[in-house]
Design an enzyme around this catalytic site. Sequence first.
Site, PDB file in Angstrom:
ATOM      1  N   LEU A  30       0.801  -1.217  -0.164  1.00 24.97           N
ATOM      2  CA  LEU A  30      -0.095  -0.066  -0.152  1.00 24.97           C
ATOM      3  C   LEU A  30       0.802   1.109  -0.012  1.00 24.97           C
ATOM      4  O   LEU A  30       1.599   1.624   0.986  1.00 24.97           O
ATOM      5  CB  LEU A  30      -0.783  -0.113   1.149  1.00 24.97           C
ATOM      6  CG  LEU A  30      -1.940  -0.936   1.250  1.00 24.97           C
ATOM      7  CD1 LEU A  30      -2.522  -0.905   2.710  1.00 24.97           C
ATOM      8  CD2 LEU A  30      -2.924  -0.986   0.239  1.00 24.97           C
ATOM      9  N   GLN A 104       8.375  -4.629  -1.339  1.00 24.24           N
ATOM     10  CA  GLN A 104       7.952  -4.648  -3.057  1.00 24.24           C
ATOM     11  C   GLN A 104       8.615  -3.714  -3.738  1.00 24.24           C
ATOM     12  O   GLN A 104       9.023  -2.527  -3.366  1.00 24.24           O
ATOM     13  CB  GLN A 104       6.644  -4.190  -3.075  1.00 24.24           C
ATOM     14  CG  GLN A 104       6.035  -4.424  -4.621  1.00 24.24           C
ATOM     15  CD  GLN A 104       4.521  -3.784  -4.727  1.00 24.24           C
ATOM     16  OE1 GLN A 104       4.141  -2.814  -4.531  1.00 24.24           O
ATOM     17  NE2 GLN A 104       3.654  -4.665  -5.292  1.00 24.24           N
ATOM     18  N   SER A 137      -6.366   5.890  -6.935  1.00 27.29           N
ATOM     19  CA  SER A 137      -7.319   5.054  -6.245  1.00 27.29           C
ATOM     20  C   SER A 137      -7.951   5.380  -5.191  1.00 27.29           C
ATOM     21  O   SER A 137      -8.838   4.665  -4.478  1.00 27.29           O
ATOM     22  CB  SER A 137      -6.505   3.655  -5.908  1.00 27.29           C
ATOM     23  OG  SER A 137      -5.246   3.956  -4.917  1.00 27.29           O
ATOM     24  N   HIS A 200       6.835  -5.906  -8.521  1.00 25.11           N
ATOM     25  CA  HIS A 200       5.626  -5.266  -8.829  1.00 25.11           C
ATOM     26  C   HIS A 200       5.383  -5.416 -10.411  1.00 25.11           C
ATOM     27  O   HIS A 200       5.932  -4.754 -11.119  1.00 25.11           O
ATOM     28  CB  HIS A 200       5.576  -3.789  -8.271  1.00 25.11           C
ATOM     29  CG  HIS A 200       4.201  -3.177  -8.403  1.00 25.11           C
ATOM     30  ND1 HIS A 200       3.067  -3.810  -9.081  1.00 25.11           N
ATOM     31  CD2 HIS A 200       3.795  -1.974  -7.819  1.00 25.11           C
ATOM     32  CE1 HIS A 200       1.955  -2.860  -8.755  1.00 25.11           C
ATOM     33  NE2 HIS A 200       2.331  -1.801  -8.109  1.00 25.11           N
ATOM     34  N   GLY A 201       4.914  -6.313 -10.800  1.00 29.76           N
ATOM     35  CA  GLY A 201       4.364  -6.685 -12.280  1.00 29.76           C
ATOM     36  C   GLY A 201       3.011  -6.245 -12.623  1.00 29.76           C
ATOM     37  O   GLY A 201       2.501  -6.962 -13.471  1.00 29.76           O
ATOM     38  N   HIS A 203      -0.781  -3.397 -12.389  1.00 29.28           N
ATOM     39  CA  HIS A 203      -1.281  -2.234 -12.097  1.00 29.28           C
ATOM     40  C   HIS A 203      -0.797  -0.867 -13.327  1.00 29.28           C
ATOM     41  O   HIS A 203      -0.581   0.173 -12.979  1.00 29.28           O
ATOM     42  CB  HIS A 203      -1.150  -1.416 -10.897  1.00 29.28           C
ATOM     43  CG  HIS A 203      -1.792  -2.273  -9.890  1.00 29.28           C
ATOM     44  ND1 HIS A 203      -1.542  -2.104  -8.554  1.00 29.28           N
ATOM     45  CD2 HIS A 203      -2.475  -3.456  -9.847  1.00 29.28           C
ATOM     46  CE1 HIS A 203      -2.169  -2.725  -7.858  1.00 29.28           C
ATOM     47  NE2 HIS A 203      -2.753  -3.790  -8.650  1.00 29.28           N
ATOM     48  N   TYR A 205       2.187  -0.384 -14.482  1.00 30.90           N
ATOM     49  CA  TYR A 205       3.660   0.138 -14.506  1.00 30.90           C
ATOM     50  C   TYR A 205       4.554  -0.399 -15.336  1.00 30.90           C
ATOM     51  O   TYR A 205       4.023  -1.074 -16.112  1.00 30.90           O
ATOM     52  CB  TYR A 205       3.949   0.156 -12.823  1.00 30.90           C
ATOM     53  CG  TYR A 205       3.117   0.890 -12.025  1.00 30.90           C
ATOM     54  CD1 TYR A 205       2.447   2.203 -12.288  1.00 30.90           C
ATOM     55  CD2 TYR A 205       2.565   0.367 -10.869  1.00 30.90           C
ATOM     56  CE1 TYR A 205       1.736   2.634 -11.447  1.00 30.90           C
ATOM     57  CE2 TYR A 205       1.728   1.245  -9.884  1.00 30.90           C
ATOM     58  CZ  TYR A 205       1.031   2.283 -10.424  1.00 30.90           C
ATOM     59  OH  TYR A 205       0.296   3.082  -9.601  1.00 30.90           O
ATOM     60  N   GLY A 343      -6.040  -5.129   0.993  1.00 32.28           N
ATOM     61  CA  GLY A 343      -5.592  -3.840   0.938  1.00 32.28           C
ATOM     62  C   GLY A 343      -6.238  -2.853   1.848  1.00 32.28           C
ATOM     63  O   GLY A 343      -5.849  -2.448   2.960  1.00 32.28           O
ATOM     64  N   ARG A 344      -7.348  -2.145   1.170  1.00 32.02           N
ATOM     65  CA  ARG A 344      -8.200  -1.243   2.001  1.00 32.02           C
ATOM     66  C   ARG A 344      -8.507  -1.565   3.500  1.00 32.02           C
ATOM     67  O   ARG A 344      -8.428  -0.666   4.562  1.00 32.02           O
ATOM     68  CB  ARG A 344      -9.138  -0.735   1.161  1.00 32.02           C
ATOM     69  CG  ARG A 344      -8.570   0.080  -0.063  1.00 32.02           C
ATOM     70  CD  ARG A 344      -9.685   0.325  -0.977  1.00 32.02           C
ATOM     71  NE  ARG A 344     -10.012  -1.055  -1.715  1.00 32.02           N
ATOM     72  CZ  ARG A 344     -10.951  -1.196  -2.695  1.00 32.02           C
ATOM     73  NH1 ARG A 344     -11.392  -0.033  -3.241  1.00 32.02           N
ATOM     74  NH2 ARG A 344     -11.119  -2.564  -3.020  1.00 32.02           N
TER      75      ARG A 344
HETATM   76  C1  LIG Z   1      -3.836   3.315  -1.041  1.00 31.38           C
HETATM   77  C2  LIG Z   1      -3.620   2.298  -1.840  1.00 31.38           C
HETATM   78  C3  LIG Z   1      -2.310   2.156  -2.241  1.00 31.38           C
HETATM   79  C4  LIG Z   1      -1.672   0.940  -2.946  1.00 31.38           C
HETATM   80  N1  LIG Z   1      -0.426   0.820  -3.318  1.00 31.38           N
HETATM   81  C5  LIG Z   1       0.054  -0.066  -3.856  1.00 31.38           C
HETATM   82  C6  LIG Z   1       1.406  -0.653  -4.060  1.00 31.38           C
HETATM   83  O1  LIG Z   1       2.276   0.225  -3.870  1.00 31.38           O
HETATM   84  N2  LIG Z   1       1.729  -1.655  -4.687  1.00 31.38           N
HETATM   85  C7  LIG Z   1       0.579  -2.544  -5.136  1.00 31.38           C
HETATM   86  O2  LIG Z   1       1.069  -3.499  -5.750  1.00 31.38           O
HETATM   87  N3  LIG Z   1      -0.593  -2.198  -5.057  1.00 31.38           N
HETATM   88  C8  LIG Z   1      -0.843  -1.243  -4.288  1.00 31.38           C
HETATM   89  N4  LIG Z   1      -2.352  -1.094  -4.230  1.00 31.38           N
HETATM   90  C9  LIG Z   1      -3.315  -2.086  -4.454  1.00 31.38           C
HETATM   91  C10 LIG Z   1      -3.540  -3.023  -3.219  1.00 31.38           C
HETATM   92  O3  LIG Z   1      -2.331  -3.598  -3.265  1.00 31.38           O
HETATM   93  C11 LIG Z   1      -4.657  -3.891  -3.677  1.00 31.38           C
HETATM   94  O4  LIG Z   1      -4.264  -4.889  -4.889  1.00 31.38           O
HETATM   95  C12 LIG Z   1      -6.046  -3.214  -3.988  1.00 31.38           C
HETATM   96  O5  LIG Z   1      -6.270  -2.296  -3.060  1.00 31.38           O
HETATM   97  C13 LIG Z   1      -7.220  -4.372  -3.881  1.00 31.38           C
HETATM   98  O6  LIG Z   1      -7.145  -4.993  -2.695  1.00 31.38           O
HETATM   99  P1  LIG Z   1      -8.307  -4.428  -1.590  1.00 31.38           P
HETATM  100  O7  LIG Z   1      -9.605  -4.546  -2.232  1.00 31.38           O
HETATM  101  O8  LIG Z   1      -8.049  -5.442  -0.257  1.00 31.38           O
HETATM  102  O9  LIG Z   1      -8.206  -2.937  -1.122  1.00 31.38           O
HETATM  103  C14 LIG Z   1      -2.696   0.220  -3.563  1.00 31.38           C
HETATM  104  C15 LIG Z   1      -4.327   0.256  -2.940  1.00 31.38           C
HETATM  105  C16 LIG Z   1      -4.407   1.320  -2.323  1.00 31.38           C
HETATM  106  C17 LIG Z   1      -6.014   1.609  -1.846  1.00 31.38           C
END
Ligand SMILES: Cc1cc2nc3c(=O)[nH]c(=O)nc-3n(C[C@H](O)[C@H](O)[C@H](O)COP(=O)(O)O)c2cc1C
Length: 389
Positions: A30, A104, A137, A200-201, A203, A205, A343-344
């Site tokens: 996150l 990560q 997000s 991190h592969g 989203h 990037y 995540g959240r």
């Molecule tokens: C505030 C925030 C920051 C995130 N940062 C990353 C990140 O640095 N690397 C990553 O792979 N995913 C990141 N994500 C995605 C989360 O790891 C996760 O895949 C996504 O929130 C879905 O899971 P959830 O429904 O349980 O929140 C981020 C998501 C949120 C909400």
Amino acid sequence: MSAEAPTIPLLTPYKLGNFNLSHRVVLAPLTRQRSYGNVPQPRAILYYSQRTSKGGLLISESNSVSDTAQGYPDTPGIWTKEQVEAWKPIVDAVHDKGGIFFCQLGHYGRVSNTGYQPNGQAPISSTDKLLSPQIRSNGIDVAHFTTPRRLRTDEIPLIVNDYRLAARNAIEAVVVTGCYSYLRYFDTYHHVGFDGLEIHGAHGYLIEQFMKDKVNDRMDNYGGSLENRCRFALEVVEAVANEIGAERVGVKLSPFSDYGEAGDSNPKALGLHMVESLNKYDIAYCHMAEPRMKTVADKVECPDSLLPMRKAFKNTFLVVGGYDREAGNKAIAENCADLVVYGRLFLANPDLPRRFELNAPLNKYNRETFYTSDPIIGYTDYLFLETTT
Ligand SMILES: Cc1cc2nc3c(=O)[nH]c(=O)nc-3n(C[C@H](O)[C@H](O)[C@H](O)COP(=O)(O)O)c2cc1C
């Protein structure tokens, strides 16, 4: 976990390679944008240790592998000595509470602009196609980008090498500087730092900018066929695995996602090709985003499933995206995943495994403070169960 509550599938132990996990509720990577000047801050000691449970797995926020890898304000990196030193007490705090901590590693590629690049240069990518402004997000911030510079074929090994050096740094963050080789041969040393790395592969990037056919428009060995588009990702995996040992390497993928205009015309074939290729490297885990997560924040109805990839991948399979307690238990009980990443919900509930154990109500997350830079509000001030009841 206490004896009084009946054991739910999410709270059963699991062996991740050499690591004995006491439960299957994983902290998602996150990004929190509180690493001022791209250096992790002391406040992260509290943030991560709040979310640590004995035998629980944590994945750190994305760490940039080099100065060209950045794309958002105040995200941490792991390419300088100062950054490496700053991670050490954070990693130590997680270990003191018995957590297992993966770091990560990321590169934003074209999801960046000249303001984040050394000497104001253009961001680098597989392509020179400009990304249009994107809603983040948190559903609030809009990120703006600069036309990227397409990497020349002969530059790609240099970027792979950035990942390798960052991997070494992350391991140096964990062992006494100069004693890196001990990590591989004398495992007793690994308790002083990151236990492994997640590439991190996902989203949209840099790695996805190579993998996905809606972005990659290259004519060289890194473009065109599925094999060619996955070449960069696999070269990174190989370099990192050679550096730290495959048993410490995980990869996060989101073949079905469309983040950052990085969609693919055949995500299932892409996902399958990747897991089958990853099998050859025998890495610790594959972490995959659910197809319903077309973007980070929105859950959509979707007929696709990760099951074919789960079945084809021979090692540990992590799923992420829109899971709650019930869906996580179901995924484990039905063998759709080995571990479930949150995540959240974990962001807002530092004691999430404990709340799942007791089937306790959850704190609500506040999207407005996902990326604000306050070192406390929305970061370390989410309440524990004991303090809310
Ligand atoms: C505030 C925030 C920051 C995130 N940062 C990353 C990140 O640095 N690397 C990553 O792979 N995913 C990141 N994500 C995605 C989360 O790891 C996760 O895949 C996504 O929130 C879905 O899971 P959830 O429904 O349980 O929140 C981020 C998501 C949120 C909400």
